[in-house]
Scaffold this active site. Sequence first.
Site, mmCIF file in Angstrom:
data_model
loop_
_atom_site.group_PDB
_atom_site.id
_atom_site.type_symbol
_atom_site.label_atom_id
_atom_site.label_comp_id
_atom_site.label_asym_id
_atom_site.label_seq_id
_atom_site.Cartn_x
_atom_site.Cartn_y
_atom_site.Cartn_z
ATOM 1 C CG ASP A 97 1.751 -2.452 -8.471
ATOM 2 O OD1 ASP A 97 1.630 -1.958 -9.609
ATOM 3 O OD2 ASP A 97 0.942 -3.251 -7.978
ATOM 4 C CG HIS A 154 -2.484 -0.712 -6.493
ATOM 5 N ND1 HIS A 154 -2.693 0.020 -5.352
ATOM 6 C CD2 HIS A 154 -2.458 -2.013 -6.088
ATOM 7 C CE1 HIS A 154 -2.800 -0.794 -4.308
ATOM 8 N NE2 HIS A 154 -2.659 -2.039 -4.742
ATOM 9 C CD GLU A 212 -2.518 3.420 -5.071
ATOM 10 O OE1 GLU A 212 -3.331 2.499 -5.226
ATOM 11 O OE2 GLU A 212 -1.315 3.238 -4.847
ATOM 12 N NE ARG A 272 -3.763 -0.315 0.012
ATOM 13 C CZ ARG A 272 -4.969 -0.410 0.533
ATOM 14 N NH1 ARG A 272 -5.324 -1.500 1.200
ATOM 15 N NH2 ARG A 272 -5.835 0.559 0.399
#
Length: 330
Positions: free
Chosen positions: A260, A297, A265, A236
């Site tokens: 990622d 992500h 985000e 996260r």
Amino acid sequence: MKILMYSVRDDEQDAIQAWAAAHQIQVDTNDLEFHPETADLVKGYDGLVIQQRSPIGGDASLYQSLAAAGLKQLTSRTAGVDTIDIPAAKAAGLVVTNVPAYSPNSVAEMSVAQTMRLIRNLEMFDQRISQQNFQWAGLQAREIRSLTVGIIGAGRIGGTAARLFHGLGAKVIAYDVVRHPELEDVLTYVDTKEDLLRQADVVDLHVDLNETSAGLIDAAALKLMKTDAYLINASRGPVIVTDDLAAALKAGEIAGCALDTVEGENALFNQNHQGEVLQDTNVAQLMQMPNVIITPHVGFYTNLAVKNMVDISLDDVLAILNGETTAHAF
């Protein structure tokens, strides 16, 4: 019996329709996130499934209104449940469930892939080739079997990553508040996060987002890492303090990173911002660094994982509506 699923993507529809047909249950979908202003859509339904990265919002009355409408549960078809006010939901009598292990391999394989790209300097070679520069000077690679991979959070996903890294010949160490004896054939536990940061050539993060993991990797943590070490985050975004990471990369305190997931985000990922000036200056500056890999992500985004997220979440809804228990309840 009717179930409503929020924030449904096109690639989930085949799995949803297959589940609905197999169980002879009506499953309707929309592309909206679940918030107070969209909550009325669930009226008349027996089950509720959500998937989102932004908090539901509202207050305890929202959860009370769901219970008053006859709902018994609130299911997230992802592992993360930080978007849900779990105490408020439970106080309203709702059973909250998630999908903690939709496919550990999906995210673990992402970490391995990103690690390989970093240690082989593939991102930098791509940049050179795009400029018709075919030289290799200064980009000598490292073999993974010569490295120590440190995993913070050796649960389902982290444990799978440990087995994959071990299979490639790396030495694997791990820090976790819970130790899993079944992993001791592929990794060695260390006593503190600091021990791991000092030893690892690759630091791979697989922790849940909670009050103890937010800001886990900050300026102090980054200074403990080797200057030729890499940082991988497929967990996260808020686990890393982005400002501190950017400063550490500029100062050469670490060799590079693959992200990622990043702080903030929700305003960027799975959206098209071509031709725009990014308002997130931290992400913008990270994107300009040749030793940084950013993906939106997508560690979870595989064929098996998407199907499992749909199937497991709907199975849990059905179990609860039938008065049964599920192992995924909070």
